[in-house]
Scaffold this motif. Sequence first.
Motif, PDB file in Angstrom:
ATOM      1  N   TRP A  56       0.831  -1.212   0.000  1.00  0.00           N
ATOM      2  CA  TRP A  56       0.000   0.000   0.000  1.00  0.00           C
ATOM      3  C   TRP A  56       0.860   1.254   0.000  1.00  0.00           C
ATOM      4  O   TRP A  56       0.556   2.229  -0.697  1.00  0.00           O
ATOM      5  N   LYS A  57       1.936   1.254   0.781  1.00  0.00           N
ATOM      6  CA  LYS A  57       2.817   2.423   0.824  1.00  0.00           C
ATOM      7  C   LYS A  57       3.524   2.640  -0.512  1.00  0.00           C
ATOM      8  O   LYS A  57       3.681   3.785  -0.961  1.00  0.00           O
ATOM      9  N   ASN A  58       3.931   1.550  -1.145  1.00  0.00           N
ATOM     10  CA  ASN A  58       4.534   1.679  -2.471  1.00  0.00           C
ATOM     11  C   ASN A  58       3.533   2.264  -3.468  1.00  0.00           C
ATOM     12  O   ASN A  58       3.880   3.106  -4.303  1.00  0.00           O
ATOM     13  N   ALA A  59       2.273   1.820  -3.364  1.00  0.00           N
ATOM     14  CA  ALA A  59       1.225   2.344  -4.248  1.00  0.00           C
ATOM     15  C   ALA A  59       0.992   3.833  -3.998  1.00  0.00           C
ATOM     16  O   ALA A  59       0.743   4.609  -4.927  1.00  0.00           O
ATOM     17  N   MET A  60       1.084   4.234  -2.737  1.00  0.00           N
ATOM     18  CA  MET A  60       0.919   5.643  -2.374  1.00  0.00           C
ATOM     19  C   MET A  60       1.984   6.503  -3.054  1.00  0.00           C
ATOM     20  O   MET A  60       1.684   7.545  -3.652  1.00  0.00           O
ATOM     21  N   VAL A  61       3.224   6.073  -2.975  1.00  0.00           N
ATOM     22  CA  VAL A  61       4.323   6.847  -3.560  1.00  0.00           C
ATOM     23  C   VAL A  61       4.242   6.831  -5.079  1.00  0.00           C
ATOM     24  O   VAL A  61       4.545   7.829  -5.744  1.00  0.00           O
ATOM     25  N   THR A  62       3.795   5.724  -5.642  1.00  0.00           N
ATOM     26  CA  THR A  62       3.611   5.656  -7.092  1.00  0.00           C
ATOM     27  C   THR A  62       2.556   6.649  -7.552  1.00  0.00           C
ATOM     28  O   THR A  62       2.729   7.351  -8.560  1.00  0.00           O
ATOM     29  N   TRP A  63       1.453   6.756  -6.810  1.00  0.00           N
ATOM     30  CA  TRP A  63       0.388   7.707  -7.168  1.00  0.00           C
ATOM     31  C   TRP A  63       0.867   9.149  -6.969  1.00  0.00           C
ATOM     32  O   TRP A  63       0.536  10.042  -7.744  1.00  0.00           O
ATOM     33  N   LEU A  64       1.687   9.377  -5.961  1.00  0.00           N
ATOM     34  CA  LEU A  64       2.268  10.703  -5.747  1.00  0.00           C
ATOM     35  C   LEU A  64       3.195  11.082  -6.907  1.00  0.00           C
ATOM     36  O   LEU A  64       3.190  12.224  -7.371  1.00  0.00           O
ATOM     37  N   ASN A  65       3.998  10.113  -7.351  1.00  0.00           N
ATOM     38  CA  ASN A  65       4.897  10.301  -8.497  1.00  0.00           C
ATOM     39  C   ASN A  65       5.799  11.528  -8.319  1.00  0.00           C
ATOM     40  O   ASN A  65       5.749  12.483  -9.108  1.00  0.00           O
ATOM     41  N   PRO A  66       6.640  11.528  -7.277  1.00  0.00           N
ATOM     42  CA  PRO A  66       7.492  12.700  -7.031  1.00  0.00           C
ATOM     43  C   PRO A  66       8.432  12.961  -8.199  1.00  0.00           C
ATOM     44  O   PRO A  66       9.015  12.021  -8.753  1.00  0.00           O
ATOM     45  N   PRO A  67       8.582  14.219  -8.595  1.00  0.00           N
ATOM     46  CA  PRO A  67       9.437  14.527  -9.744  1.00  0.00           C
ATOM     47  C   PRO A  67      10.911  14.329  -9.422  1.00  0.00           C
ATOM     48  O   PRO A  67      11.337  14.457  -8.269  1.00  0.00           O
ATOM     49  N   ARG A  68      11.682  14.052 -10.446  1.00  0.00           N
ATOM     50  CA  ARG A  68      13.130  13.856 -10.283  1.00  0.00           C
ATOM     51  C   ARG A  68      13.853  15.175 -10.540  1.00  0.00           C
ATOM     52  O   ARG A  68      14.646  15.296 -11.475  1.00  0.00           O
ATOM     53  N   ARG A  69      13.519  16.157  -9.729  1.00  0.00           N
ATOM     54  CA  ARG A  69      14.171  17.460  -9.853  1.00  0.00           C
ATOM     55  C   ARG A  69      14.418  18.032  -8.467  1.00  0.00           C
ATOM     56  O   ARG A  69      13.655  17.798  -7.533  1.00  0.00           O
ATOM     57  N   ALA A  70      15.470  18.794  -8.359  1.00  0.00           N
ATOM     58  CA  ALA A  70      15.824  19.400  -7.076  1.00  0.00           C
ATOM     59  C   ALA A  70      14.826  20.494  -6.725  1.00  0.00           C
ATOM     60  O   ALA A  70      14.228  21.119  -7.606  1.00  0.00           O
ATOM     61  N   GLY A  71      14.650  20.721  -5.427  1.00  0.00           N
ATOM     62  CA  GLY A  71      13.796  21.812  -4.966  1.00  0.00           C
ATOM     63  C   GLY A  71      12.372  21.418  -4.646  1.00  0.00           C
ATOM     64  O   GLY A  71      11.616  22.225  -4.101  1.00  0.00           O
ATOM     65  N   TRP A  72      11.985  20.187  -4.974  1.00  0.00           N
ATOM     66  CA  TRP A  72      10.622  19.716  -4.687  1.00  0.00           C
ATOM     67  C   TRP A  72      10.579  19.243  -3.234  1.00  0.00           C
ATOM     68  O   TRP A  72      11.426  18.472  -2.799  1.00  0.00           O
ATOM     69  N   LYS A  73       9.587  19.710  -2.468  1.00  0.00           N
ATOM     70  CA  LYS A  73       9.555  19.454  -1.031  1.00  0.00           C
ATOM     71  C   LYS A  73       8.246  18.785  -0.611  1.00  0.00           C
ATOM     72  O   LYS A  73       7.162  19.224  -1.006  1.00  0.00           O
ATOM     73  N   VAL A  74       8.377  17.770   0.213  1.00  0.00           N
ATOM     74  CA  VAL A  74       7.212  17.064   0.742  1.00  0.00           C
ATOM     75  C   VAL A  74       7.253  17.084   2.265  1.00  0.00           C
ATOM     76  O   VAL A  74       8.321  16.984   2.871  1.00  0.00           O
ATOM     77  N   LEU A  75       6.097  17.234   2.866  1.00  0.00           N
ATOM     78  CA  LEU A  75       5.939  17.119   4.313  1.00  0.00           C
ATOM     79  C   LEU A  75       5.237  15.802   4.599  1.00  0.00           C
ATOM     80  O   LEU A  75       4.104  15.587   4.157  1.00  0.00           O
ATOM     81  N   ASP A  76       5.910  14.908   5.317  1.00  0.00           N
ATOM     82  CA  ASP A  76       5.307  13.637   5.707  1.00  0.00           C
ATOM     83  C   ASP A  76       4.955  13.700   7.181  1.00  0.00           C
ATOM     84  O   ASP A  76       5.845  13.725   8.042  1.00  0.00           O
ATOM     85  N   VAL A  77       3.677  13.754   7.472  1.00  0.00           N
ATOM     86  CA  VAL A  77       3.183  13.958   8.837  1.00  0.00           C
ATOM     87  C   VAL A  77       2.889  12.610   9.496  1.00  0.00           C
ATOM     88  O   VAL A  77       2.406  11.682   8.842  1.00  0.00           O
ATOM     89  N   ALA A  78       3.178  12.538  10.790  1.00  0.00           N
ATOM     90  CA  ALA A  78       3.024  11.289  11.553  1.00  0.00           C
ATOM     91  C   ALA A  78       3.872  10.186  10.939  1.00  0.00           C
ATOM     92  O   ALA A  78       3.512   9.018  10.988  1.00  0.00           O
ATOM     93  N   GLY A  79       4.999  10.588  10.376  1.00  0.00           N
ATOM     94  CA  GLY A  79       5.848   9.651   9.647  1.00  0.00           C
ATOM     95  C   GLY A  79       7.144   9.330  10.363  1.00  0.00           C
ATOM     96  O   GLY A  79       8.168   9.097   9.717  1.00  0.00           O
ATOM     97  N   GLY A  80       7.100   9.315  11.693  1.00  0.00           N
ATOM     98  CA  GLY A  80       8.300   9.246  12.518  1.00  0.00           C
ATOM     99  C   GLY A  80       9.368   8.253  12.100  1.00  0.00           C
ATOM    100  O   GLY A  80      10.550   8.576  12.092  1.00  0.00           O
TER     101      GLY A  80
END
Length: 258
Positions: A56-80
């Motif tokens: 499920w977590k892999n599917a989540m990141v696949t749907w997010l599809n983070p770009p392969r470029r510098a400067g892109w920022k994500v906040l992962d909450v409750a992700g200790g």
Amino acid sequence: MSDTRTTAQGGMETSYGFRHVAEGEKQPLVNDVFHKVAERYDVMNDLMSAGLHRVWKNAMVTWLNPPRRAGWKVLDVAGGTGDIAFRIVEASDRNAHATVLDINGSMLAVGRDRAVKRKLDPYLSFVEANAQELPFEDASFDAYTIAFGIRNVPRIDKALFEAFRVLKPGGRFLCLEFSDVEMPILDKVYEAWSFNAIPQIGKVVAGDGEPYRYLVESIRKFPNQTNFAAMINDAGFERATWRNYSGGIAALHSAWKL
């Protein structure tokens, strides 16, 4: 207390599993749970989901599809422990920067150690703070992710408004959470497994079954897919939708700040 799911109008703020608690009492109780389970948290996720949480977590990141470029920022909450943040950084070819936020210092300590071992620490920041009061300026992040954490936030509506606030225009919100099983028979099997087996496994693996009883009960109280989507819309997001995994054992909600 009734095990009926809460609605889009709220109720989780006074729900500690099936117990009714006064407003303000839930957060310390939840904190205590995660201090107890931090070292075994990912092992127990494997046992609680039969390993499916990884899929499920892999599917989540696949749907997010983070770009392969510098400067892109994500906040992962409750992700200790870093599970989602590590996946996002790797999926971006180590271009993204992930800020891992958690209210629980024990969980963050586990995540920091894991990041160093994986040589991912240059791409990560760890922040101890409350999801209901994020310590960031408006429009700070390109994406906001939260996996199996929002049901532990007392005021889910506040957390959603904060998510909207810190996202840039065009930013993406993704929330993976245990949800309402929609397949006949599977729902009964899953419920029997959850309430009977998981607390006992927790007692053996982590030495204490009670934290896992709370986790199971909190899943049963969390709003169903439709009601949670309504809460996301109420926070200002648009195009809220979801995908069910494993018959609805988990659901991944997606929305945009447009």
